[in-house]
Write a protein that holds these residues in place. Structure first.
Motif, short mmCIF file in Angstrom:
data_model
loop_
_atom_site.label_atom_id
_atom_site.label_comp_id
_atom_site.label_asym_id
_atom_site.label_seq_id
_atom_site.Cartn_x
_atom_site.Cartn_y
_atom_site.Cartn_z
N GLU A 120 -4.70 -18.14 0.48
CA GLU A 120 -3.67 -17.72 0.95
C GLU A 120 -2.29 -18.16 0.40
O GLU A 120 -2.04 -18.75 -0.56
CB GLU A 120 -3.28 -18.51 2.07
N ARG B 226 -3.37 -18.93 -5.51
CA ARG B 226 -3.16 -18.01 -5.59
C ARG B 226 -1.73 -17.70 -6.25
O ARG B 226 -1.63 -17.35 -7.04
CB ARG B 226 -2.30 -17.41 -4.62
N ILE C 290 -5.09 -6.12 -1.32
CA ILE C 290 -5.73 -7.37 -0.88
C ILE C 290 -5.58 -6.50 0.77
O ILE C 290 -4.83 -6.41 1.15
CB ILE C 290 -4.25 -8.60 -1.07
N GLU D 52 -6.45 -12.43 3.52
CA GLU D 52 -6.24 -13.33 3.09
C GLU D 52 -6.65 -15.11 4.07
O GLU D 52 -6.45 -14.62 4.91
CB GLU D 52 -4.22 -13.10 3.02
#
Length: 303
Positions: free
Chosen positions: A197, A203, A222, A225
């Motif tokens: 996330e 990330r 994506i 997440e």
């Protein structure tokens, strides 16, 4: 009355925070106690260190003169703790820290055993949350010490690299990229991604390194997440997409053959893990001892 370090530390914290109430919160003291110690220091020097108004406080000329000496005394005390921590094998206490997901789930559990053998009387209490949450809790004085996955740029926070790591591309062993001799970013962008996330150190490091290499992280497809490294690994293993994760978190999956690790040509996701705490905080000796252990031991034997 003799000059003492405690009063210098309180004076410095009040000056840094610009407020007696904020300094009291940072020092875990009552505001009257902070005020009393500053007044005692002013009595010792025979001069006012702050100009006080109803809305704010400002350093007097004497206070501005004292500031660099107070800072040097705090820095010297921190250096003293670091130097002496290696001799405190009989130290007793409880170490409270926050650790970001990868550090807390995959790195520290392998190091707490060796640390416990060397310092058997220090017990460890660890809170595992993401990097952004740790920073917020350090700034709000809910945590006084944290280990995170991305460098923190904040004027109130001291950041020190203590561990090295690398992010790698992961996929199921039957994925088409597992058979490609040299994997490029163009190859990678053809496939869906499962990522940690926003707010996670993993990330952030991935996106910053891609941008540094000239690639737009927004070009990634994506599809999910997820809030933990374990969830990302399970999703990749189930074929939902590929990902980029810490090599330190993949030991068991690679050994079992359920995930394959590849590197992306011309992009190196090397990074450090960082200890963070407030500049105005003097860490307890148990925390200093732990950071010294991470910094000075050969950790590869356990990782």
């Amino acid at each position: 009355m003799a000059l003492n370090f405690h009063q210098l530390h309180i004076f410095y914290t009040v000056a840094e925070k610009g407020s007696f109430s904020h300094a009291a919160q940072a020092l875990h003291m009552t505001q009257p106690a902070v005020t009393m110690q500053v007044q005692a220091l002013e009595d010792y020097f025979g001069t006012k260190l702050f100009h006080r108004t109803t809305k704010k406080i400002e350093l007097s000329e004497a206070g501005r003169t004292l500031m660099p000496y107070a800072k040097r005394s705090i820095d010297l005390m921190k250096e003293t703790d670091v130097s002496m921590s290696k001799f405190t094998h009989m130290l007793e206490g409880r170490l409270h820290l926050g650790a970001s997901m990868t550090v807390g789930e995959y790195i520290l559990p392998r190091l707490l055993g060796p640390f416990g053998k060397e310092y058997p009387n220090i017990s460890v209490s660890m809170k595992v949350i993401n990097t952004r949450q740790i920073l917020d809790e350090v700034l709000n004085h809910q945590l006084n010490f944290g280990l995170v996955e991305a460098e923190i740029d904040h004027p109130d926070v001291h950041t020190e690299a203590v561990l090295n790591d690398e992010l790698v591309l992961i996929m199921p062993p039957d994925h088409p990229l597992a058979q490609v001799p040299v994997v490029t970013m163009n190859d990678v962008l053809e496939y869906p991604f499962v990522l940690r996330e926003q707010g996670s150190g993993t990330r952030r490091v991935m996106e910053e390194e891609l941008a540094r290499a000239g690639w737009d992280p927004g070009a990634m497809k994506i599809v999910n997440e997820l809030g933990s490294t374990g969830a990302v690994k399970s999703a990749v293993e189930a074929g939902l997409g590929i990902s980029i994760l810490s090599q330190s978190s993949l030991k068991h999956e690679v050994a079992l053959g359920v995930l394959t690790v590849r590197k992306i040509e011309e992009i190196c996701f090397s990074r450090s893990f960082y200890a963070i705490y407030l500049n105005s905080t003097l860490l307890p000796i148990s925390a200093v001892t732990f950071v010294t252990f991470l910094r000075e031991r050969d950790l590869s034997q356990w990782l």
